[in-house]
Write an enzyme that holds these catalytic residues in place. Structure first.
Site, short mmCIF file in Angstrom:
data_model
loop_
_atom_site.label_atom_id
_atom_site.label_comp_id
_atom_site.label_asym_id
_atom_site.label_seq_id
_atom_site.Cartn_x
_atom_site.Cartn_y
_atom_site.Cartn_z
N SER A 180 0.79 -1.23 0.00
CA SER A 180 0.00 0.00 0.00
C SER A 180 0.82 1.28 0.00
O SER A 180 0.35 2.31 -0.48
CB SER A 180 -0.97 0.00 1.18
OG SER A 180 -0.31 -0.31 2.38
N HIS A 205 -5.29 -3.43 -2.80
CA HIS A 205 -4.98 -2.48 -3.88
C HIS A 205 -4.94 -3.13 -5.25
O HIS A 205 -4.60 -2.48 -6.24
CB HIS A 205 -3.65 -1.77 -3.60
CG HIS A 205 -3.68 -0.96 -2.36
ND1 HIS A 205 -4.20 0.31 -2.30
CD2 HIS A 205 -3.31 -1.27 -1.09
CE1 HIS A 205 -4.12 0.76 -1.07
NE2 HIS A 205 -3.58 -0.18 -0.31
N LYS A 251 -11.75 0.42 -1.89
CA LYS A 251 -10.78 1.09 -2.77
C LYS A 251 -11.32 1.09 -4.21
O LYS A 251 -12.21 1.88 -4.50
CB LYS A 251 -9.42 0.46 -2.58
CG LYS A 251 -8.90 0.90 -1.20
CD LYS A 251 -7.74 0.20 -0.63
CE LYS A 251 -7.47 0.75 0.77
NZ LYS A 251 -6.60 -0.05 1.59
C1 LIG Z 1 -6.73 -0.25 3.03
C2 LIG Z 1 -6.18 -1.58 3.36
C3 LIG Z 1 -6.87 -2.43 4.24
C4 LIG Z 1 -8.07 -2.00 5.00
O1 LIG Z 1 -9.18 -1.88 4.19
P1 LIG Z 1 -10.40 -0.94 4.62
O2 LIG Z 1 -11.54 -1.46 3.86
O3 LIG Z 1 -10.02 0.45 4.26
O4 LIG Z 1 -10.57 -1.10 6.11
C5 LIG Z 1 -6.36 -3.71 4.41
N1 LIG Z 1 -5.22 -4.11 3.79
C6 LIG Z 1 -4.52 -3.30 2.98
C7 LIG Z 1 -3.29 -3.80 2.31
C8 LIG Z 1 -4.98 -2.01 2.75
O5 LIG Z 1 -4.29 -1.19 1.96
#
Ligand SMILES: *Cc1c(COP(=O)(O)O)cnc(C)c1O
Length: 385
Positions: A174, A202, A233
């Site tokens: 991320s 992602h 996302k």
């Molecule tokens: C953003 C993210 C999460 C958490 O997801 P949310 O739905 O925003 O709580 C988990 N793992 C990774 C790698 C992320 O980038």
């Protein structure tokens, strides 16, 4: 405890909440200023898509706003059922389960499945929610240096006497935007009898011919026991999912504390997410546009001479190092009408502060060219290039 002593205001690390005046999108209004937004994970531009809004509105009319209680007590609604079945169909797994967000999914999946006597190998740059899940599970934790397969192999070789072994990795990292060598991880897992879990946060909607994620990109879908991801996302909504075997899903329904002890996701959010899963499958053009923009940005930013680590995705770190300088860089970009948030400790290691550029399908060519020009101009002023 003296709360006044909880003072963070040192070394440019204090972070404050901000508010924006518009909805999420490639352009946001901050105060009175309209900025081109390169900080959002809304990779396909679906967060404000009319079709997702309509799905939510229709669901609110039919299913109401709140869920009333947890799924096990008051039951899910039609929207939850449709979303889970769409996810399982799309990912080609027997079943799927939805959590309220990706953070809760990781914490709930890992802590339910693993216990004392198990050992988990985790990439050093894995997301915080993975680490928190492992700590809660009470399994033994071994963190291997980022993507270092030699080190992972030695760790696997040297451990015996555990009930179960598991390797967990982000698929796209991320904060660095590079991708995990999941082909090598799967090989090691086969050799050393280990379970594999990947976090496609992602990559879902972005990687793979059909947008299923990095597992699809590598042709490894059948070889990864636990595929989790988020609907917050590229899917433009909110929620976490896990796709796996029926037995694993029913185990989680009974054991996963972040699934059991929380009110079910609002049905309207499930309805929007379901619509997004449909759009991801039927509109490959969105993904093509995202990659076209990404390639343009990577080329321009690399040619300018910035340090972008090993980025191979829509996420591009621009390494600054010094915390205060990263904040300054971001402020100067705002003067140019561009919003790129600075990322500092604890999201990344100290002294590796950076601007994290994220490209979306909703940007146009001029947006990307404007970004590159402003980055160059300020990068020179700050002696970064
Ligand atoms: C953003 C993210 C999460 C958490 O997801 P949310 O739905 O925003 O709580 C988990 N793992 C990774 C790698 C992320 O980038």
């Amino acid at each position: 405890m003296n709360l006044r002593k909880l003072n963070l205001n040192t070394e440019g690390l204090n972070r404050k909440l901000k508010f924006i005046e518009s909805s999420q999108g490639p352009r946001i209004t901050v105060g009175t200023k309209v900025l081109i937004n390169f900080s959002s994970n809304d990779y396909l531009g679906l967060a404000s898509d009319e079709r997702l809004k309509k799905a939510a509105k229709d669901s609110i009319e039919k299913e109401g706003v709140g869920s009333g209680a947890s799924r096990l007590i008051c039951g899910g609604r039609d929207s939850h059922r449709k979303l889970e079945s769409a996810l399982a169909d799309f990912k080609g797994t027997p079943q799927a389960l939805v959590f309220n967000c990706g953070y809760m999914a990781n914490v709930g999946i890992i802590s339910a499945l693993f216990d004392k006597g198990d050992i988990i190998f985790s990439d050093k740059l894995n997301h915080a929610s993975i680490l928190d899940g492992i700590i809660l599970s009470r399994a033994e934790l071994r963190r291997y240096p980022h993507k270092d397969m030699g080190a992972l192999k030695r760790m696997l070789e040297g451990c015996s006497g555990y009930k179960r072994r598991c390797i967990i990795t982000d698929s796209v990292f991320s904060m660095d935007g590079d991708i995990a060598p999941i082909d090598e991880i799967v090989c090691l897992a086969e050799k050393y009898d280990s379970i594999v879990m990947i976090d496609e946060a992602h990559a879902f909607g972005v990687f793979g011919k059909k947008g299923k994620g990095l597992a699809e990109h590598f042709g490894l879908e059948g070889k990864i026991e636990i595929q989790m991801g988020t609907l917050s996302k590229a899917a433009g909504a909110t929620g976490g999912y896990v796709c796996s075997e029926e037995s694993l899903i029913s185990y989680l329904v009974n054991k996963s504390r972040s699934f059991i002890y929380t009110t079910a996701m609002p049905p309207s959010i499930a309805a929007s997410a379901c619509r997004a899963v449909e759009i991801i499958q039927t509109e490959p053009g969105l993904r093509e546009k995202l990659w076209e923009n990404t390639k343009l940005a990577i080329k321009g930013i690399k040619e300018a001479g910035f340090n972008t680590l090993d980025s191979a995705s829509q996420i591009m770190p621009i390494i600054v190092g010094d915390e205060e300088k990263a904040v300054k860089f971001s402020k100067m970009l705002i003067e140019e009408g561009i919003f790129v948030a600075p990322i500092r400790h604890p999201s990344v290691p100290l002294r590796s502060s950076r601007l994290r550029v994220s490209i979306t399908a909703a940007h146009n060519k001029e947006d990307i060219e404007g970004l590159i020009n402003s980055l160059k101009k300020i990068g020179r002023k700050l002696c970064l290039i």
